[in-house]
Design an enzyme around this catalytic site. Structure first.
Site, mmCIF file in Angstrom:
data_model
loop_
_atom_site.group_PDB
_atom_site.id
_atom_site.type_symbol
_atom_site.label_atom_id
_atom_site.label_comp_id
_atom_site.label_asym_id
_atom_site.label_seq_id
_atom_site.Cartn_x
_atom_site.Cartn_y
_atom_site.Cartn_z
ATOM 1 N N SER A 140 -19.029 -39.457 -0.693
ATOM 2 C CA SER A 140 -20.391 -39.955 -0.441
ATOM 3 C C SER A 140 -20.794 -40.860 -1.591
ATOM 4 C CB SER A 140 -21.375 -38.784 -0.367
ATOM 5 O OG SER A 140 -22.702 -39.258 -0.393
ATOM 6 N N TYR A 153 -24.321 -31.310 -4.814
ATOM 7 C CA TYR A 153 -23.680 -32.057 -3.724
ATOM 8 C C TYR A 153 -23.027 -33.321 -4.288
ATOM 9 C CZ TYR A 153 -23.143 -34.882 0.507
ATOM 10 O OH TYR A 153 -22.632 -35.662 1.515
HETATM 11 N N1 LIG Z 1 -24.391 -37.882 7.236
HETATM 12 C C1 LIG Z 1 -24.506 -38.417 6.036
HETATM 13 O O1 LIG Z 1 -25.539 -39.001 5.685
HETATM 14 C C2 LIG Z 1 -23.343 -38.331 5.089
HETATM 15 C C3 LIG Z 1 -23.340 -39.200 3.993
HETATM 16 C C4 LIG Z 1 -22.283 -39.137 3.100
HETATM 17 C C5 LIG Z 1 -21.248 -38.230 3.302
HETATM 18 N N2 LIG Z 1 -21.287 -37.385 4.387
HETATM 19 C C6 LIG Z 1 -20.183 -36.418 4.526
HETATM 20 O O2 LIG Z 1 -19.637 -36.509 5.826
HETATM 21 C C7 LIG Z 1 -18.987 -35.283 6.146
HETATM 22 C C8 LIG Z 1 -19.351 -34.904 7.565
HETATM 23 O O3 LIG Z 1 -20.717 -34.619 7.638
HETATM 24 P P1 LIG Z 1 -21.662 -35.102 8.822
HETATM 25 O O4 LIG Z 1 -22.638 -36.048 8.262
HETATM 26 O O5 LIG Z 1 -20.860 -35.483 9.993
HETATM 27 O O6 LIG Z 1 -22.493 -33.751 9.095
HETATM 28 P P2 LIG Z 1 -22.487 -32.694 10.270
HETATM 29 O O7 LIG Z 1 -22.784 -33.330 11.577
HETATM 30 O O8 LIG Z 1 -23.366 -31.586 9.798
HETATM 31 O O9 LIG Z 1 -20.962 -32.217 10.326
HETATM 32 C C9 LIG Z 1 -20.436 -31.307 9.426
HETATM 33 C C10 LIG Z 1 -19.208 -30.682 10.063
HETATM 34 O O10 LIG Z 1 -18.664 -29.737 9.162
HETATM 35 C C11 LIG Z 1 -18.526 -28.485 9.836
HETATM 36 N N3 LIG Z 1 -18.738 -27.390 8.906
HETATM 37 C C12 LIG Z 1 -19.855 -27.070 8.226
HETATM 38 N N4 LIG Z 1 -19.666 -25.957 7.499
HETATM 39 C C13 LIG Z 1 -18.384 -25.564 7.747
HETATM 40 C C14 LIG Z 1 -17.599 -24.469 7.320
HETATM 41 N N5 LIG Z 1 -18.088 -23.521 6.498
HETATM 42 N N6 LIG Z 1 -16.328 -24.379 7.757
HETATM 43 C C15 LIG Z 1 -15.824 -25.304 8.609
HETATM 44 N N7 LIG Z 1 -16.517 -26.360 9.047
HETATM 45 C C16 LIG Z 1 -17.786 -26.474 8.619
HETATM 46 C C17 LIG Z 1 -19.580 -28.494 10.918
HETATM 47 O O11 LIG Z 1 -19.204 -27.714 12.045
HETATM 48 P P3 LIG Z 1 -19.561 -26.173 12.311
HETATM 49 O O12 LIG Z 1 -21.018 -25.976 12.035
HETATM 50 O O13 LIG Z 1 -19.163 -25.999 13.752
HETATM 51 O O14 LIG Z 1 -18.668 -25.389 11.398
HETATM 52 C C18 LIG Z 1 -19.541 -29.953 11.349
HETATM 53 O O15 LIG Z 1 -18.520 -30.154 12.290
HETATM 54 C C19 LIG Z 1 -19.418 -34.283 5.080
HETATM 55 O O16 LIG Z 1 -18.370 -34.111 4.148
HETATM 56 C C20 LIG Z 1 -20.599 -34.970 4.418
HETATM 57 O O17 LIG Z 1 -20.795 -34.561 3.081
HETATM 58 C C21 LIG Z 1 -22.307 -37.424 5.278
#
Ligand SMILES: NC(=O)c1ccc[n+]([C@@H]2O[C@H](COP(=O)([O-])OP(=O)(O)OC[C@H]3O[C@@H](n4cnc5c(N)ncnc54)[C@H](OP(=O)(O)O)[C@@H]3O)[C@@H](O)[C@H]2O)c1
Length: 262
Positions: A140, A153
């Site tokens: 990120s 984070y």
């Molecule tokens: N969205 C943003 O603004 C943003 C910005 C920078 C980086 N990111 C990064 O992008 C990545 C994906 O995030 P996202 O934005 O797509 O958010 P998201 O929609 O909340 O997706 C997160 C995913 O991780 C899974 N997860 C959460 N806790 C878990 C656990 N304990 N074990 C296994 N799986 C788990 C969730 O599924 P379940 O709940 O089914 O387990 C979900 O599939 C993350 O690493 C995040 O830090 C996001």
């Protein structure tokens, strides 16, 4: 014809991970999807099998639980069809540093860093041996920005960038591709899960745009892909400054400014 590698995606039940699943299925790759919410994974898997004609396996796993993490490691070690790991599962931080509980800190660091590292470590020896494979780690831009007030984070995401840079140096001579993808605010459930209404943010990228850009970087075999960074030279300057700093580190003696006053 050589068959396309299977892609294992963590955090594939929503957001960036689910979008990677869509895109790789669209390219004809078979998939292994991991997350905690099996019903959502099953629904996505059924649709991708139906619409794209690819084979999709589902692994229910909470990557903060040792037994579940070990099961995904075993799959990565043993399944020689898996040639791409998308290390995407992650969670955000709700509240500032003094609001964190010990359990919350543990969970955040375990998911964002320990699990990601262990999964890369599980698959890397096989990739090195076969002189092929790709590891994509989702970091990120918060990892550049202590100013944003998400200290834990951001620290986990700084770790992801450093780890990716190090793995690239260690693994690329053996033909293994490593990519760090650094999104900024992207419209996914991560915000709501951290108690933030995404609609209160002034600028948010749509998740399809983010993942499509990340795949442009992937296809170019870029090490660090920052889709929201509009001036690419900024990254080159930052990395150049880091290397310059290293060239001024002398190990034998302290710098003059630290010599005790006579
Ligand atoms: N969205 C943003 O603004 C943003 C910005 C920078 C980086 N990111 C990064 O992008 C990545 C994906 O995030 P996202 O934005 O797509 O958010 P998201 O929609 O909340 O997706 C997160 C995913 O991780 C899974 N997860 C959460 N806790 C878990 C656990 N304990 N074990 C296994 N799986 C788990 C969730 O599924 P379940 O709940 O089914 O387990 C979900 O599939 C993350 O690493 C995040 O830090 C996001």
């Amino acid at each position: 014809m050589t068959s396309l590698p299977t892609v294992l995606i963590t955090g594939a039940s929503s957001g960036i991970g689910a979008t990677y699943a869509e895109r790789f299925a669209g390219r004809g790759h078979d998939l292994v999807l991991a997350a905690r919410d099996k019903a959502r994974l099953d629904t996505l898997a059924a649709r991708l099998r139906e619409e794209r004609g690819v084979s999709v396996d589902v692994l229910q796993a909470d990557l903060t639980l040792p037994a579940d993490l070990a099961a995904v490691e075993t799959r990565l070690r043993d399944d020689a069809r898996i040639g791409i790991l998308i290390n995407n599962a992650g969670m955000g931080q709700a509240g500032g540093f003094v609001q964190q509980s010990a359990a919350g800190i543990e969970r955040l660091i375990t998911l964002n860093t320990t699990a990601l590292t262990r999964l890369a470590a599980a698959v890397a020896p096989r990739f090195v041996q076969s002189r092929t494979g790709a590891i994509v780690n989702i970091g990120s831009v918060v990892g550049f920005a202590p100013e944003l007030g998400m200290s834990i984070y951001g620290a986990t995401k700084a770790f992801v960038l450093f780890l990716s840079q190090g793995l690239n140096l260690e693994l690329s001579p053996s033909g293994v591709y490593v990519q760090a993808v650094l999104p900024a605010a992207t419209r996914t459930e991560i915000w709501e899960r951290a108690g933030v209404d995404v609609n209160t943010l002034t600028e948010v990228m749509e998740v399809g745009e983010l993942v499509d850009a990340a795949l442009v970087g992937f296809d170019r075999r870029e090490l660090v892909t920052i889709p929201p960074l509009h001036v690419a030279a900024r990254w080159d300057a930052l990395d150049g400054a880091r290397q310059g700093l290293l060239s001024d580190i002398r190990q034998a003696h302290v710098a003059d400014r630290y010599r005790p006053e006579a």
